[in-house]
Scaffold this motif. Structure first.
Motif, PDB file in Angstrom:
ATOM      1  N   GLY A  33       0.795  -1.216   0.000  1.00 35.33           N
ATOM      2  CA  GLY A  33       0.000   0.000   0.000  1.00 35.33           C
ATOM      3  C   GLY A  33       0.828   1.266   0.000  1.00 35.33           C
ATOM      4  N   ALA A  34       2.155   1.124   0.108  1.00 34.01           N
ATOM      5  CA  ALA A  34       3.035   2.294   0.167  1.00 34.01           C
ATOM      6  C   ALA A  34       3.656   2.561  -1.196  1.00 34.01           C
ATOM      7  N   ALA A  35       3.993   3.810  -1.430  1.00 32.56           N
ATOM      8  CA  ALA A  35       4.669   4.199  -2.661  1.00 32.56           C
ATOM      9  C   ALA A  35       5.704   5.262  -2.341  1.00 32.56           C
ATOM     10  N   THR A  36       6.707   5.345  -3.192  1.00 35.70           N
ATOM     11  CA  THR A  36       7.764   6.342  -3.049  1.00 35.70           C
ATOM     12  C   THR A  36       8.051   6.919  -4.421  1.00 35.70           C
ATOM     13  N   SER A  37       8.179   8.236  -4.484  1.00 36.06           N
ATOM     14  CA  SER A  37       8.582   8.900  -5.720  1.00 36.06           C
ATOM     15  C   SER A  37       9.912   9.584  -5.474  1.00 36.06           C
ATOM     16  N   LEU A  38      10.742   9.608  -6.503  1.00 30.80           N
ATOM     17  CA  LEU A  38      12.054  10.230  -6.414  1.00 30.80           C
ATOM     18  C   LEU A  38      12.081  11.429  -7.352  1.00 30.80           C
ATOM     19  N   TYR A  39      12.546  12.555  -6.828  1.00 26.64           N
ATOM     20  CA  TYR A  39      12.652  13.797  -7.587  1.00 26.64           C
ATOM     21  C   TYR A  39      14.074  14.322  -7.503  1.00 26.64           C
ATOM     22  N   LEU A  40      14.434  15.145  -8.477  1.00 22.74           N
ATOM     23  CA  LEU A  40      15.687  15.872  -8.466  1.00 22.74           C
ATOM     24  C   LEU A  40      15.343  17.345  -8.243  1.00 22.74           C
ATOM     25  N   LEU A  41      15.951  17.943  -7.228  1.00 26.67           N
ATOM     26  CA  LEU A  41      15.711  19.354  -6.916  1.00 26.67           C
ATOM     27  C   LEU A  41      17.047  19.990  -6.576  1.00 26.67           C
ATOM     28  N   ASN A  42      17.487  20.942  -7.401  1.00 28.00           N
ATOM     29  CA  ASN A  42      18.764  21.629  -7.165  1.00 28.00           C
ATOM     30  C   ASN A  42      19.911  20.641  -6.967  1.00 28.00           C
ATOM     31  N   SER A  43      20.020  19.666  -7.846  1.00 24.65           N
ATOM     32  CA  SER A  43      21.073  18.648  -7.815  1.00 24.65           C
ATOM     33  C   SER A  43      21.031  17.761  -6.577  1.00 24.65           C
ATOM     34  N   ARG A  44      19.875  17.677  -5.940  1.00 27.07           N
ATOM     35  CA  ARG A  44      19.700  16.802  -4.774  1.00 27.07           C
ATOM     36  C   ARG A  44      18.520  15.883  -5.027  1.00 27.07           C
ATOM     37  N   PHE A  45      18.622  14.665  -4.509  1.00 26.75           N
ATOM     38  CA  PHE A  45      17.538  13.705  -4.651  1.00 26.75           C
ATOM     39  C   PHE A  45      16.583  13.832  -3.474  1.00 26.75           C
ATOM     40  N   ILE A  46      15.297  13.983  -3.792  1.00 21.42           N
ATOM     41  CA  ILE A  46      14.255  14.143  -2.782  1.00 21.42           C
ATOM     42  C   ILE A  46      13.286  12.969  -2.915  1.00 21.42           C
ATOM     43  N   GLU A  47      12.975  12.360  -1.784  1.00 18.18           N
ATOM     44  CA  GLU A  47      12.095  11.202  -1.749  1.00 18.18           C
ATOM     45  C   GLU A  47      10.750  11.602  -1.140  1.00 18.18           C
ATOM     46  N   VAL A  48       9.676  11.218  -1.817  1.00 16.40           N
ATOM     47  CA  VAL A  48       8.322  11.476  -1.330  1.00 16.40           C
ATOM     48  C   VAL A  48       7.682  10.135  -1.000  1.00 16.40           C
ATOM     49  N   ALA A  49       7.332   9.939   0.270  1.00 16.68           N
ATOM     50  CA  ALA A  49       6.688   8.697   0.721  1.00 16.68           C
ATOM     51  C   ALA A  49       5.203   8.963   0.899  1.00 16.68           C
ATOM     52  N   ASP A  59       5.803  11.826   4.083  1.00 14.09           N
ATOM     53  CA  ASP A  59       7.042  12.557   4.310  1.00 14.09           C
ATOM     54  C   ASP A  59       7.681  12.940   2.990  1.00 14.09           C
ATOM     55  N   ILE A  60       8.430  14.041   3.020  1.00 13.30           N
ATOM     56  CA  ILE A  60       9.235  14.482   1.890  1.00 13.30           C
ATOM     57  C   ILE A  60      10.586  14.842   2.479  1.00 13.30           C
ATOM     58  N   GLN A  61      11.632  14.137   2.037  1.00  9.07           N
ATOM     59  CA  GLN A  61      12.947  14.396   2.616  1.00  9.07           C
ATOM     60  C   GLN A  61      14.051  14.139   1.599  1.00  9.07           C
ATOM     61  N   GLU A  62      15.193  14.758   1.838  1.00  9.77           N
ATOM     62  CA  GLU A  62      16.359  14.524   1.001  1.00  9.77           C
ATOM     63  C   GLU A  62      16.933  13.152   1.330  1.00  9.77           C
ATOM     64  N   LEU A  63      17.378  12.447   0.293  1.00 12.21           N
ATOM     65  CA  LEU A  63      17.967  11.129   0.520  1.00 12.21           C
ATOM     66  C   LEU A  63      19.283  11.262   1.273  1.00 12.21           C
ATOM     67  N   PRO A  64      19.573  10.316   2.157  1.00 12.60           N
ATOM     68  CA  PRO A  64      20.865  10.314   2.844  1.00 12.60           C
ATOM     69  C   PRO A  64      22.007  10.115   1.841  1.00 12.60           C
ATOM     70  N   GLN A  65      23.193  10.533   2.194  1.00 11.21           N
ATOM     71  CA  GLN A  65      24.354  10.481   1.299  1.00 11.21           C
ATOM     72  C   GLN A  65      24.590   9.095   0.708  1.00 11.21           C
ATOM     73  N   HIS A  66      24.515   8.053   1.526  1.00 14.28           N
ATOM     74  CA  HIS A  66      24.815   6.713   1.015  1.00 14.28           C
ATOM     75  C   HIS A  66      23.818   6.268  -0.061  1.00 14.28           C
TER      76      HIS A  66
END
Length: 83
Positions: A33-49, A59-66
């Motif tokens: 039932g869960a989904a995640t979208s990945l976006y690029l914003l200002n050369s950073r990856f942002i994850e939307v859960a 939640d909407i947050q920047e992906l951790p470095q790893h």
């Protein structure tokens, strides 16, 4: 350009608006039932859960470095979106 700390301190609604107006959609993943979208914003990856059925954003947050390193290499090889 938003700094990382600026983005993380914005309200969920403002982070969503920032992605809507300035982000580049990259991909979507569904699991149960869960989904995640990945976006690029200002050369950073942002994850939307969010919930797949209702679209409710958890939640909407920047992906951790790893996790960013893996995507950065992929997109550089695929045509350099980050240039």
């Amino acid at each position: 350009m938003l700094m990382r700390s600026d983005f993380s301190q914005m309200s969920l609604a403002n982070r969503a608006l920032s992605l809507w107006t300035n982000g580049i959609f990259l991909c979507r993943s569904h699991s149960g039932g869960a989904a995640t979208s990945l976006y690029l914003l200002n050369s950073r990856f942002i994850e939307v859960a969010y919930e797949n059925s209702s679209g409710f954003i958890h939640d909407i947050q920047e992906l951790p470095q790893h996790e960013r390193d893996r995507f950065t290499q992929y997109f550089r090889n695929a045509g350099s979106l980050l240039a």
